[in-house]
Scaffold this active site. Structure first.
Site, PDB file in Angstrom:
ATOM      1  N   GLU A  55     -14.548  33.667  26.249  1.00  7.00           N
ATOM      2  CA  GLU A  55     -13.850  34.008  24.998  1.00  7.00           C
ATOM      3  C   GLU A  55     -14.661  33.642  23.754  1.00  7.00           C
ATOM      4  O   GLU A  55     -15.237  32.552  23.677  1.00  7.00           O
ATOM      5  CB  GLU A  55     -12.507  33.277  24.975  1.00  7.00           C
ATOM      6  CG  GLU A  55     -11.626  33.635  23.784  1.00  7.00           C
ATOM      7  CD  GLU A  55     -10.170  33.341  24.061  1.00  7.00           C
ATOM      8  OE1 GLU A  55      -9.530  34.119  24.785  1.00  7.00           O
ATOM      9  OE2 GLU A  55      -9.675  32.319  23.565  1.00  7.00           O
ATOM     10  N   LYS A  57     -14.089  32.568  20.204  1.00  6.66           N
ATOM     11  CA  LYS A  57     -12.955  31.921  19.522  1.00  6.66           C
ATOM     12  C   LYS A  57     -13.473  31.020  18.420  1.00  6.66           C
ATOM     13  O   LYS A  57     -14.044  29.964  18.688  1.00  6.66           O
ATOM     14  CB  LYS A  57     -12.225  31.105  20.608  1.00  6.66           C
ATOM     15  CG  LYS A  57     -10.962  30.402  20.210  1.00  6.66           C
ATOM     16  CD  LYS A  57     -10.361  29.712  21.451  1.00  6.66           C
ATOM     17  CE  LYS A  57      -9.027  29.093  21.206  1.00  6.66           C
ATOM     18  NZ  LYS A  57      -8.478  28.420  22.399  1.00  6.66           N
ATOM     19  N   LYS A 117      -7.866  40.184  22.556  1.00  2.00           N
ATOM     20  CA  LYS A 117      -7.019  39.004  22.620  1.00  2.00           C
ATOM     21  C   LYS A 117      -6.282  38.902  21.297  1.00  2.00           C
ATOM     22  O   LYS A 117      -6.856  38.600  20.258  1.00  2.00           O
ATOM     23  CB  LYS A 117      -7.913  37.783  22.847  1.00  2.00           C
ATOM     24  CG  LYS A 117      -7.209  36.570  23.333  1.00  2.00           C
ATOM     25  CD  LYS A 117      -6.892  36.677  24.810  1.00  2.00           C
ATOM     26  CE  LYS A 117      -6.009  35.539  25.254  1.00  2.00           C
ATOM     27  NZ  LYS A 117      -6.440  34.218  24.776  1.00  2.00           N
ATOM     28  N   GLU A 166       0.436  37.354  30.389  1.00  3.21           N
ATOM     29  CA  GLU A 166       0.318  35.887  30.399  1.00  3.21           C
ATOM     30  C   GLU A 166       1.691  35.231  30.526  1.00  3.21           C
ATOM     31  O   GLU A 166       2.625  35.611  29.819  1.00  3.21           O
ATOM     32  CB  GLU A 166      -0.332  35.455  29.088  1.00  3.21           C
ATOM     33  CG  GLU A 166      -0.368  33.962  28.880  1.00  3.21           C
ATOM     34  CD  GLU A 166      -1.005  33.614  27.554  1.00  3.21           C
ATOM     35  OE1 GLU A 166      -2.157  34.006  27.313  1.00  3.21           O
ATOM     36  OE2 GLU A 166      -0.338  32.945  26.746  1.00  3.21           O
ATOM     37  N   ASN A 187      -1.094  30.492  31.590  1.00  3.11           N
ATOM     38  CA  ASN A 187      -1.687  29.721  30.498  1.00  3.11           C
ATOM     39  C   ASN A 187      -1.405  28.227  30.701  1.00  3.11           C
ATOM     40  O   ASN A 187      -0.250  27.814  30.759  1.00  3.11           O
ATOM     41  CB  ASN A 187      -1.138  30.195  29.146  1.00  3.11           C
ATOM     42  CG  ASN A 187      -2.013  29.710  28.005  1.00  3.11           C
ATOM     43  OD1 ASN A 187      -2.758  28.725  28.155  1.00  3.11           O
ATOM     44  ND2 ASN A 187      -1.949  30.382  26.876  1.00  3.11           N
ATOM     45  N   GLU A 217      -5.801  30.367  32.671  1.00  2.00           N
ATOM     46  CA  GLU A 217      -6.222  30.435  31.272  1.00  2.00           C
ATOM     47  C   GLU A 217      -6.089  29.076  30.573  1.00  2.00           C
ATOM     48  O   GLU A 217      -5.073  28.397  30.746  1.00  2.00           O
ATOM     49  CB  GLU A 217      -5.325  31.398  30.481  1.00  2.00           C
ATOM     50  CG  GLU A 217      -5.204  32.792  31.034  1.00  2.00           C
ATOM     51  CD  GLU A 217      -4.179  33.607  30.254  1.00  2.00           C
ATOM     52  OE1 GLU A 217      -3.860  34.706  30.703  1.00  2.00           O
ATOM     53  OE2 GLU A 217      -3.678  33.139  29.215  1.00  2.00           O
ATOM     54  N   SER A 218      -7.067  28.741  29.786  1.00  2.00           N
ATOM     55  CA  SER A 218      -7.053  27.601  28.856  1.00  2.00           C
ATOM     56  C   SER A 218      -7.365  26.244  29.500  1.00  2.00           C
ATOM     57  O   SER A 218      -6.950  25.953  30.623  1.00  2.00           O
ATOM     58  CB  SER A 218      -5.702  27.434  28.142  1.00  2.00           C
ATOM     59  OG  SER A 218      -5.296  28.597  27.500  1.00  2.00           O
TER      60      SER A 218
HETATM   61  O1  LIG Z   1      -5.723  27.927  21.629  1.00  2.00           O
HETATM   62  C1  LIG Z   1      -4.689  27.660  20.982  1.00  2.00           C
HETATM   63  O2  LIG Z   1      -4.582  26.665  20.259  1.00  2.00           O
HETATM   64  C2  LIG Z   1      -3.504  28.582  21.019  1.00  2.00           C
HETATM   65  C3  LIG Z   1      -2.392  28.278  20.258  1.00  2.00           C
HETATM   66  C4  LIG Z   1      -1.314  29.137  20.237  1.00  2.00           C
HETATM   67  C5  LIG Z   1      -1.321  30.301  20.966  1.00  2.00           C
HETATM   68  C6  LIG Z   1      -2.431  30.625  21.737  1.00  2.00           C
HETATM   69  C7  LIG Z   1      -3.510  29.774  21.771  1.00  2.00           C
HETATM   70  N1  LIG Z   1      -4.642  30.087  22.505  1.00  2.00           N
HETATM   71  C8  LIG Z   1      -4.877  31.370  23.042  1.00  2.00           C
HETATM   72  C9  LIG Z   1      -5.497  31.354  24.359  1.00  2.00           C
HETATM   73  O3  LIG Z   1      -4.950  31.989  25.242  1.00  2.00           O
HETATM   74  C10 LIG Z   1      -6.795  30.644  24.590  1.00  2.00           C
HETATM   75  O4  LIG Z   1      -7.636  30.961  23.534  1.00  2.00           O
HETATM   76  C11 LIG Z   1      -7.490  31.017  25.897  1.00  2.00           C
HETATM   77  O5  LIG Z   1      -6.657  30.866  26.983  1.00  2.00           O
HETATM   78  C12 LIG Z   1      -8.730  30.122  26.088  1.00  2.00           C
HETATM   79  O6  LIG Z   1      -8.337  28.774  26.080  1.00  2.00           O
HETATM   80  P1  LIG Z   1      -9.398  27.597  25.883  1.00  2.00           P
HETATM   81  O7  LIG Z   1     -10.426  27.730  26.966  1.00  2.00           O
HETATM   82  O8  LIG Z   1      -8.623  26.340  26.018  1.00  2.00           O
HETATM   83  O9  LIG Z   1      -9.996  27.788  24.544  1.00  2.00           O
END
Ligand SMILES: O=C(O)c1ccccc1NCC(=O)[C@H](O)[C@H](O)COP(=O)(O)O
Length: 273
Positions: A55, A57, A117, A166, A187, A217-218
């Site tokens: 991603e 970001k 996204k 998601e 997520n 995810e995340s």
């Molecule tokens: O990332 C956030 O803080 C967030 C807050 C509110 C809604 C969505 C959010 N993130 C979107 C995502 O789905 C993430 O960017 C994606 O899963 C990647 O996660 P990461 O590897 O932890 O950056």
């Protein structure tokens, strides 16, 4: 109001404004509109690739600015050279610092699946996604009534796009599953507390029917965690912050994927022994 509710409330206003400025005919006139999509499903499940959806970001509600100076051209090309399966490009500006120009730039420089996204609440955003050159869209079960999610998924399918839905828990999964989805993502980030735990993925994986590609995810920051998630049944891994917090996100992705491949090879040796 939690952060997702706030983002969604703002998104309705933002989309209404864009709709009044840019007619659908203009979106449909884009060179990408009649183009074939590159399948996220196929690339993520290709055993030759890592399964990582990398991603781009710049910032996030949970972390503020993550990387204010990265170039989408350099990072997206670097991610794919590092062995990512696909790209996730945030197009929300207010909360994530992304834009449609980021996605268009990633499209220009890469032949790979790209997910738009964003927080999709209206068919118009799906037309936008297609006009930018996206191959896949995200639908968030927590943000959409099940009937609406299903109708947006069907609309996206009609345009040839793939859909990643998601979820955060079993109730969202149960009420929103439908045939038009291609990938189901869990997520790991709790949007009320911003805490991340891959236990969320591990608890839900077996409830996702086998005909959908499963994505965690995340909060994935360790190749060992990816090994654990893969063993549990996940094919895809959406990773943003762990790469983007580096001054060279593409190098961070390269190092991570190299380590993941090494661990995978060790795992398969062990399973043969
Ligand atoms: O990332 C956030 O803080 C967030 C807050 C509110 C809604 C969505 C959010 N993130 C979107 C995502 O789905 C993430 O960017 C994606 O899963 C990647 O996660 P990461 O590897 O932890 O950056």
């Amino acid at each position: 109001m939690n952060i997702l509710e706030k983002i969604i409330a703002d998104k309705y206003l933002e989309v209404a404004e864009r709709k009044s400025l840019v007619p659908v005919k203009l979106l449909e006139g884009s060179v990408f509109f009649e183009g074939k999509v590159v399948s996220m499903k196929k690339y993520v499940t290709n055993p030759e690739k890592s399964g990582i959806i990398a991603e781009f970001k710049r910032k996030s509600p949970s972390k503020g600015v993550i990387n204010g100076s990265a170039s989408v051209e350099k990072v997206s090309i670097g991610y794919m050279q590092a062995g990512a399966s696909a790209l996730s490009i945030l197009t929300d500006t207010e909360y994530f610092g992304g834009s449609s120009d980021d996605l268009k730039a990633a499209r220009k420089f890469n032949f790979c699946p790209i997910i738009r996204k964003d927080f999709i609440v209206d068919e118009y955003q799906i037309l936008e996604a297609k006009s930018m050159g996206a191959d896949c869209i995200l639908l968030i079960a927590a943000a959409l009534e099940p009937a609406k999610l299903k109708s947006l998924a069907s609309f996206a399918k009609g345009l040839g796009l793939e859909i990643l839905m998601e979820v955060h828990d079993g109730a969202e999964l149960e009420r929103s599953l439908c045939d038009d989805l291609d990938l189901v993502g869990v997520n790991n980030r709790n949007l009320k507390t911003f805490e991340v735990s891959v236990d969320t993925s591990l608890a839900l994986v077996d409830q996702i029917p086998g005909n959908f590609v499963k994505v965690s995810e995340s909060g994935i920051s360790d190749p060992n965690t990816m090994i654990e998630l893969k063993k549990a049944g996940f094919d895809g891994f959406l990773i943003g912050e762990n790469f983007m917090k580096s001054s060279r996100p593409e190098q961070a992705a390269y190092n991570f994927i190299k380590e993941f491949k090494k661990l995978s090879a060790q795992e398969s040796e062990l399973s043969k022994a």
